[in-house]
Design a protein around this motif. Structure first.
Motif, PDB file in Angstrom:
ATOM      1  N   VAL A 173       0.872  -1.166  -0.054  1.00  0.00           N
ATOM      2  CA  VAL A 173       0.133   0.019   0.139  1.00  0.00           C
ATOM      3  C   VAL A 173       0.694   1.248   0.000  1.00  0.00           C
ATOM      4  CG1 VAL A 173      -1.756   1.337   1.281  1.00  0.00           C
ATOM      5  CG2 VAL A 173      -1.874  -1.294   1.313  1.00  0.00           C
ATOM      6  N   VAL A 174       0.712   1.992  -0.972  1.00  0.00           N
ATOM      7  CA  VAL A 174       1.195   3.278  -1.009  1.00  0.00           C
ATOM      8  C   VAL A 174       0.338   4.271  -0.211  1.00  0.00           C
ATOM      9  CG1 VAL A 174       2.112   5.398  -2.374  1.00  0.00           C
ATOM     10  CG2 VAL A 174       2.308   3.028  -3.295  1.00  0.00           C
ATOM     11  N   LEU A 175       0.718   4.428   1.152  1.00  0.00           N
ATOM     12  CA  LEU A 175      -0.078   5.163   2.173  1.00  0.00           C
ATOM     13  C   LEU A 175       0.136   6.634   2.162  1.00  0.00           C
ATOM     14  CD1 LEU A 175      -2.621   4.680   4.016  1.00  0.00           C
ATOM     15  CD2 LEU A 175      -0.632   4.249   5.859  1.00  0.00           C
ATOM     16  N   ALA A 176      -0.767   7.590   1.741  1.00  0.00           N
ATOM     17  CA  ALA A 176      -0.265   9.102   1.577  1.00  0.00           C
ATOM     18  C   ALA A 176      -1.408   9.834   2.400  1.00  0.00           C
ATOM     19  CB  ALA A 176      -0.163   9.364   0.005  1.00  0.00           C
ATOM     20  N   ASP A 177      -0.958  10.822   2.793  1.00  0.00           N
ATOM     21  CA  ASP A 177      -1.748  11.784   3.768  1.00  0.00           C
ATOM     22  C   ASP A 177      -2.201  13.021   2.568  1.00  0.00           C
ATOM     23  OD1 ASP A 177       0.402  13.661   3.241  1.00  0.00           O
ATOM     24  OD2 ASP A 177       1.056  13.879   5.331  1.00  0.00           O
ATOM     25  N   ARG A 178      -2.882  13.955   3.226  1.00  0.00           N
ATOM     26  CA  ARG A 178      -3.568  14.844   2.391  1.00  0.00           C
ATOM     27  C   ARG A 178      -2.580  15.862   1.816  1.00  0.00           C
ATOM     28  NH1 ARG A 178      -6.780  18.428   6.884  1.00  0.00           N
ATOM     29  NH2 ARG A 178      -4.694  19.124   8.298  1.00  0.00           N
ATOM     30  N   ASP A 179      -1.404  15.841   2.402  1.00  0.00           N
ATOM     31  CA  ASP A 179      -0.209  16.710   1.525  1.00  0.00           C
ATOM     32  C   ASP A 179       0.542  15.969   0.728  1.00  0.00           C
ATOM     33  OD1 ASP A 179      -1.120  18.971   3.352  1.00  0.00           O
ATOM     34  OD2 ASP A 179       0.163  18.300   5.107  1.00  0.00           O
ATOM     35  N   GLY A 180       0.248  14.660   0.547  1.00  0.00           N
ATOM     36  CA  GLY A 180       0.787  13.836  -0.657  1.00  0.00           C
ATOM     37  C   GLY A 180       2.050  13.138   0.033  1.00  0.00           C
ATOM     38  N   ARG A 181       2.238  13.073   1.299  1.00  0.00           N
ATOM     39  CA  ARG A 181       3.525  12.495   1.766  1.00  0.00           C
ATOM     40  C   ARG A 181       2.981  10.971   1.742  1.00  0.00           C
ATOM     41  NH1 ARG A 181       5.164  15.032   7.053  1.00  0.00           N
ATOM     42  NH2 ARG A 181       2.831  14.913   7.438  1.00  0.00           N
ATOM     43  N   VAL A 182       4.064  10.189   1.837  1.00  0.00           N
ATOM     44  CA  VAL A 182       4.116   8.688   1.675  1.00  0.00           C
ATOM     45  C   VAL A 182       4.673   8.322   2.958  1.00  0.00           C
ATOM     46  CG1 VAL A 182       5.712   8.159   0.052  1.00  0.00           C
ATOM     47  CG2 VAL A 182       3.910   6.617   0.405  1.00  0.00           C
ATOM     48  N   LEU A 183       3.945   7.068   3.725  1.00  0.00           N
ATOM     49  CA  LEU A 183       4.680   6.695   4.900  1.00  0.00           C
ATOM     50  C   LEU A 183       5.595   5.596   4.260  1.00  0.00           C
ATOM     51  CD1 LEU A 183       4.753   6.103   7.812  1.00  0.00           C
ATOM     52  CD2 LEU A 183       3.022   4.446   7.539  1.00  0.00           C
ATOM     53  N   LEU A 184       6.726   5.576   4.904  1.00  0.00           N
ATOM     54  CA  LEU A 184       7.864   4.340   4.307  1.00  0.00           C
ATOM     55  C   LEU A 184       8.350   4.094   5.680  1.00  0.00           C
ATOM     56  CD1 LEU A 184       9.604   5.983   1.190  1.00  0.00           C
ATOM     57  CD2 LEU A 184       7.864   4.385   1.466  1.00  0.00           C
ATOM     58  N   PHE A 185       8.923   2.836   5.664  1.00  0.00           N
ATOM     59  CA  PHE A 185       9.574   1.948   6.781  1.00  0.00           C
ATOM     60  C   PHE A 185      11.063   1.859   6.445  1.00  0.00           C
ATOM     61  CE2 PHE A 185       5.109   0.435   7.896  1.00  0.00           C
ATOM     62  CZ  PHE A 185       5.127   1.006   9.096  1.00  0.00           C
ATOM     63  N   ALA A 229     -11.626  -1.548   2.515  1.00  0.00           N
ATOM     64  CA  ALA A 229     -11.385  -1.802   1.114  1.00  0.00           C
ATOM     65  C   ALA A 229     -11.736  -0.608  -0.150  1.00  0.00           C
ATOM     66  CB  ALA A 229     -11.843  -2.998   0.431  1.00  0.00           C
ATOM     67  N   ASP A 230     -12.845  -0.003   0.375  1.00  0.00           N
ATOM     68  CA  ASP A 230     -13.383   1.170  -0.310  1.00  0.00           C
ATOM     69  C   ASP A 230     -12.454   2.353  -0.519  1.00  0.00           C
ATOM     70  OD1 ASP A 230     -15.572  -0.260  -1.066  1.00  0.00           O
ATOM     71  OD2 ASP A 230     -16.684   0.791   0.589  1.00  0.00           O
ATOM     72  N   ASP A 231     -11.368   2.401   0.594  1.00  0.00           N
ATOM     73  CA  ASP A 231     -10.508   3.618   0.465  1.00  0.00           C
ATOM     74  C   ASP A 231      -9.231   3.401  -0.337  1.00  0.00           C
ATOM     75  OD1 ASP A 231     -11.903   4.808   2.540  1.00  0.00           O
ATOM     76  OD2 ASP A 231     -10.999   3.664   4.251  1.00  0.00           O
ATOM     77  N   LEU A 232      -9.152   2.066  -0.828  1.00  0.00           N
ATOM     78  CA  LEU A 232      -8.141   1.568  -1.705  1.00  0.00           C
ATOM     79  C   LEU A 232      -8.233   2.019  -3.231  1.00  0.00           C
ATOM     80  CD1 LEU A 232      -7.565  -1.791  -0.225  1.00  0.00           C
ATOM     81  CD2 LEU A 232      -6.267   0.091   0.740  1.00  0.00           C
ATOM     82  N   VAL A 233      -7.328   2.414  -3.860  1.00  0.00           N
ATOM     83  CA  VAL A 233      -7.392   2.651  -5.145  1.00  0.00           C
ATOM     84  C   VAL A 233      -6.371   1.564  -5.948  1.00  0.00           C
ATOM     85  CG1 VAL A 233      -6.906   3.913  -7.186  1.00  0.00           C
ATOM     86  CG2 VAL A 233      -7.992   4.811  -5.163  1.00  0.00           C
ATOM     87  N   CYS A 259      -3.607   4.220  -1.078  1.00  0.00           N
ATOM     88  CA  CYS A 259      -4.767   4.823   0.058  1.00  0.00           C
ATOM     89  C   CYS A 259      -4.388   6.163   0.198  1.00  0.00           C
ATOM     90  CB  CYS A 259      -4.679   3.897   0.906  1.00  0.00           C
ATOM     91  SG  CYS A 259      -5.984   4.049   2.290  1.00  0.00           S
ATOM     92  N   ARG A 260      -5.315   7.173   0.356  1.00  0.00           N
ATOM     93  CA  ARG A 260      -5.264   8.590   0.833  1.00  0.00           C
ATOM     94  C   ARG A 260      -5.779   8.596   2.243  1.00  0.00           C
ATOM     95  NH1 ARG A 260      -3.765  12.288  -2.989  1.00  0.00           N
ATOM     96  NH2 ARG A 260      -3.580  13.801  -1.262  1.00  0.00           N
ATOM     97  N   ILE A 261      -5.044   9.189   3.410  1.00  0.00           N
ATOM     98  CA  ILE A 261      -5.868   9.254   4.511  1.00  0.00           C
ATOM     99  C   ILE A 261      -5.731  10.943   5.006  1.00  0.00           C
ATOM    100  CG2 ILE A 261      -5.355   7.244   5.419  1.00  0.00           C
ATOM    101  CD1 ILE A 261      -2.928   8.453   7.200  1.00  0.00           C
ATOM    102  N   GLU A 262      -6.572  11.471   5.554  1.00  0.00           N
ATOM    103  CA  GLU A 262      -6.629  12.914   5.943  1.00  0.00           C
ATOM    104  C   GLU A 262      -5.385  13.411   6.509  1.00  0.00           C
ATOM    105  OE1 GLU A 262      -9.017  15.285   5.017  1.00  0.00           O
ATOM    106  OE2 GLU A 262      -9.394  13.828   3.607  1.00  0.00           O
ATOM    107  N   THR A 263      -4.859  12.763   7.453  1.00  0.00           N
ATOM    108  CA  THR A 263      -3.841  13.331   8.333  1.00  0.00           C
ATOM    109  C   THR A 263      -2.804  12.129   8.709  1.00  0.00           C
ATOM    110  OG1 THR A 263      -3.077  14.606  10.102  1.00  0.00           O
ATOM    111  CG2 THR A 263      -5.061  12.893  10.292  1.00  0.00           C
ATOM    112  N   ALA A 264      -1.585  12.533   9.035  1.00  0.00           N
ATOM    113  CA  ALA A 264      -0.699  11.755   9.356  1.00  0.00           C
ATOM    114  C   ALA A 264      -0.485  11.477  10.607  1.00  0.00           C
ATOM    115  CB  ALA A 264       0.880  12.259   8.744  1.00  0.00           C
TER     116      ALA A 264
END
Length: 346
Positions: A173-185, A229-233, A259-264
């Motif tokens: 999952v490319v998990l990104a916040d509303r600013d377009g930042r993606v979470l990486l480990f 699942a509806d949040d996924l593209v 997957c976009r989320i509103e806030t990190a």
């Protein structure tokens, strides 16, 4: 013989027929089914061997190895009596092949072809074993219950000496916040602890699990964030690769969602499994500019290039490209190669 003696003899014979007849019919039917099973198993093994020969010829073209191509031709054309020898010669050459020169997709296809040969040979020999065991019964031989069916024989070829990769399907999952930042480990391969790399959220799909469900589960287990699942593209990318992690080899098929989320929100990693706790050192949210500027190793290696496109609302399954990913267990040892939706990238 008196009439009573004849009657008793008839009754005894009738009793034998009544008692033995069903067994004879049942055994004959069972033996017939075993012969059908053996024939089907041989057909499957023959097909698996033929596929291995075809893939080997493609490998020989890439490697420029005439000997390998000739061995594949001999194995494919050999008659049943010479097939074992020819296939063993081909197996020996494949065991000595340097697979690091192969593209990941071709290496994965070769590994899959070899694994299918191993499985098909075992199924075939199991069928032969069961058939021979029944044919050797004395009553079966005396009554010739096998009919005209030829006696099946084992097919003995050496199994690969190299490590056959484990098949692994993953949802990432490319998990990104509303600013377009993606979470990486950030993590590492235990076999190479000094080689750190960043990778996306995700992991292996469990048996019987659908890809979207696996993606949702992985997000929750690795971040504590609850998405549906509806949040996924997507999936927007598909990747095939052969890689090693902690000394084991894997043939991976990875599917990427966005997957976009509103806030990190605060990321909760308390649900990491033991391997993740051991090999993941930290996490952070990355902007596209930071990804472009960093000298750190990041998987997918083209994430900075592809991220804006998928975050701009590319429809699931229609976004171009794909890129190699990292993550346990697809770390820095991964040989990067993709079957993209519309193009392939490194």
């Amino acid at each position: 013989m008196t009439s009573s003696g004849v009657a008793w003899t008839f009754l005894v014979l009738l009793g034998v027929v009544v008692l033995v007849g069903p067994w004879v019919l049942g055994t004959a039917n069972r033996l017939d089914r075993l012969h059908v099973r053996t024939d089907a198993a041989w057909a499957a093994l023959d097909a698996a061997l033929a596929r291995r020969a075809v893939v080997t010829r493609a490998v020989a073209v890439v490697c420029g190895t005439d000997e390998l191509r000739a061995a594949a031709d001999r194995a494919e054309r050999a008659g049943r009596a010479d097939r074992e020898t020819a296939e063993n010669e081909l197996s020996a050459l494949l065991d000595g092949l340097d697979r690091s020169v192969l593209a990941p997709a071709l290496a994965a296809e070769l590994a899959d072809a070899e694994q299918r040969v191993v499985l098909a040979r075992r199924v075939h020999n199991d069928a032969v074993r069961d058939t021979l065991a029944l044919r050797q019964w004395r009553l079966v031989r005396w009554l010739r219950l096998a009919g005209t069916a030829p006696t099946p024989s084992y097919f003995e070829i050496a199994e690969p000496e190299h490590d056959v990769p484990t098949q692994r399907v993953s949802a990432r999952v490319v998990l990104a916040d509303r600013d377009g930042r993606v979470l990486l480990f950030e993590g590492f391969d235990p076999a190479r602890p000094d080689e750190l790399f960043w990778f996306t959220v995700g992991g292996g799909v469990e048996p019987g699990e659908e890809l979207p469900a696996a993606a949702v589960r992985e997000v929750f287990e690795e971040t504590g964030l609850e998405v549906s699942a509806d949040d996924l593209v997507g999936p927007v990318w598909k990747r095939r690769a052969v890689f090693s992690f902690d000394g084991l080899s894997y043939a991976a098929e990875e599917w990427f969602f966005v997957c976009r989320i509103e806030t990190a929100d605060v990321v909760d990693t308390s649900r990491f499994n033991a391997l993740e706790q051991q090999t993941i050192t930290r996490h952070r949210w990355w902007s596209v500019d930071e990804l472009r500027a960093t000298d750190d190793t990041v998987y997918p290696v083209q994430l900075a290039e592809l991220l804006p496109e998928v975050l701009d609302g590319a429809p699931g399954g229609g976004a171009p490209g794909g890129a190699p990913s990292g993550g346990a267990p697809s770390g820095g040892a991964a040989r990067n190669g993709w079957d993209g939706i519309t193009r392939s990238v490194r």
